[in-house]
Design an enzyme around this catalytic site. Structure first.
Site, PDB file in Angstrom:
ATOM      1  CG  ASP A  80      -1.020  -2.010  -2.251  1.00  0.00           C
ATOM      2  OD1 ASP A  80      -1.690  -3.053  -2.219  1.00  0.00           O
ATOM      3  OD2 ASP A  80       0.213  -1.985  -2.095  1.00  0.00           O
ATOM      4  CG  ASP A  82       0.298  -6.576   1.787  1.00  0.00           C
ATOM      5  OD1 ASP A  82      -0.489  -6.217   2.683  1.00  0.00           O
ATOM      6  OD2 ASP A  82       0.383  -7.756   1.398  1.00  0.00           O
TER       7      ASP A  82
END
Length: 290
Positions: A80, A82
């Site tokens: 991922d 963020d």
């Protein structure tokens, strides 16, 4: 066989804790991956009091994980972006830059805790950017986005050892492209913010990349590379990461939301991204400089 791994911030892991836990669990020799930062030892069976012990060492700012001893070193990183590979939420930063930060952050928090449907939440947040010049993306990238500590070492070390690296985000391609190039990811996938005549329309291109798309990315990329899901280390912090964390051979909840930690057995709360190297058995002196 299983391997117990203890990780903490540099200098924060008391050797006495590692040896005490080894003795309590009847483990083998304590191996130091980094002095006073990361240690491991082998045990024959998964301890019945693991949950209680985990809670106890958390009060000492130490992370405790128990993994199968075989197959720890992975051939693919699926990450991922963020609050995982970068320290911020890119949409929150865009919103804060244009003065609607509080409204967007409230929606983000609910979505990351799994309280809102991801697609509905992203639509509601992006709508608040309608009419803004698309130049704000570059401004935010340059002034507000910082890499998560340990990320460069994680990418450089895994890639030097033959791993493939993919960045898969519910954020936006304008950000994943920059972060992927900076860190050395082999590929990236994310959502596209739509703009017309240099102005953001307040909409996101379809289909929206969310939880299921991250699982699909894992399956598509491993099939293309001739790998199995067991060969993958996935890392994320939000509810939309749970699918890929559960599908990967090693899924790590990094500084994750409470609902994500509750659902993911491998958790890192105190160490930076280099913890993912320790979990694979890399010693600090084997890290590759970015």
């Amino acid at each position: 066989m299983f391997t117990t791994i203890l990780t903490a911030r540099p200098g924060a892991l008391d050797p006495a804790l590692a040896h005490s836990l080894r003795n309590a669990w009847g483990g083998g020799e304590v191996r130091w991956l980094a002095p006073d930062e990361a240690a491991e030892f082998d045990i024959a069976t998964r301890p019945g009091n693991l949950a209680e012990t985990w809670e106890g060492v958390q009060t000492m700012d130490v992370d405790l994980n128990v993994l199968p001893a075989e197959g720890r070193r992975k051939k693919m990183l699926l990450a991922d972006m963020d609050s995982t590979m970068i320290e911020q939420e890119c949409l929150d930063e865009l919103a804060d830059h244009v003065g609607v930060g509080d409204r967007v952050k409230a929606i983000t928090a609910r979505a990351m805790n799994g309280e809102l449907d991801f697609e509905e939440a992203i639509d509601a947040r992006v709508a608040l950017l309608e009419g803004q010049p698309d130049s704000i993306i570059e401004t935010v990238l340059e002034s507000r986005i910082t890499l998560m500590p340990g990320g460069p070492a994680l990418l450089a070390t895994m890639k030097a050892n033959g791993a493939h690296a993919a960045l898969v985000s519910g954020g936006f391609t304008a950000f994943t492209d920059a972060v992927a190039r900076r860190l050395g990811f082999d590929e990236h996938r994310a959502n596209t913010l739509l703009a017309k005549d240099g102005v953001l329309t307040g909409r996101v291109a379809r289909p929206v990349l969310g939880r299921e798309a991250k699982v699909e990315a894992l399956e598509e990329i491993t099939a293309r590379l001739g790998l199995a899901p067991d060969d993958v280390l996935a890392v994320g912090d939000g509810a939309n990461d749970l699918g890929m964390l559960g599908r990967a051979g090693l899924g790590v909840a990094l500084h994750a939301k409470p609902a994500v930690q509750a659902a993911c057995p491998v958790r890192v709360n105190f160490c930076d991204l280099t913890a993912l190297l320790y979990l694979q058995g890399y010693a600090k002196d084997a890290f590759v400089a970015a």
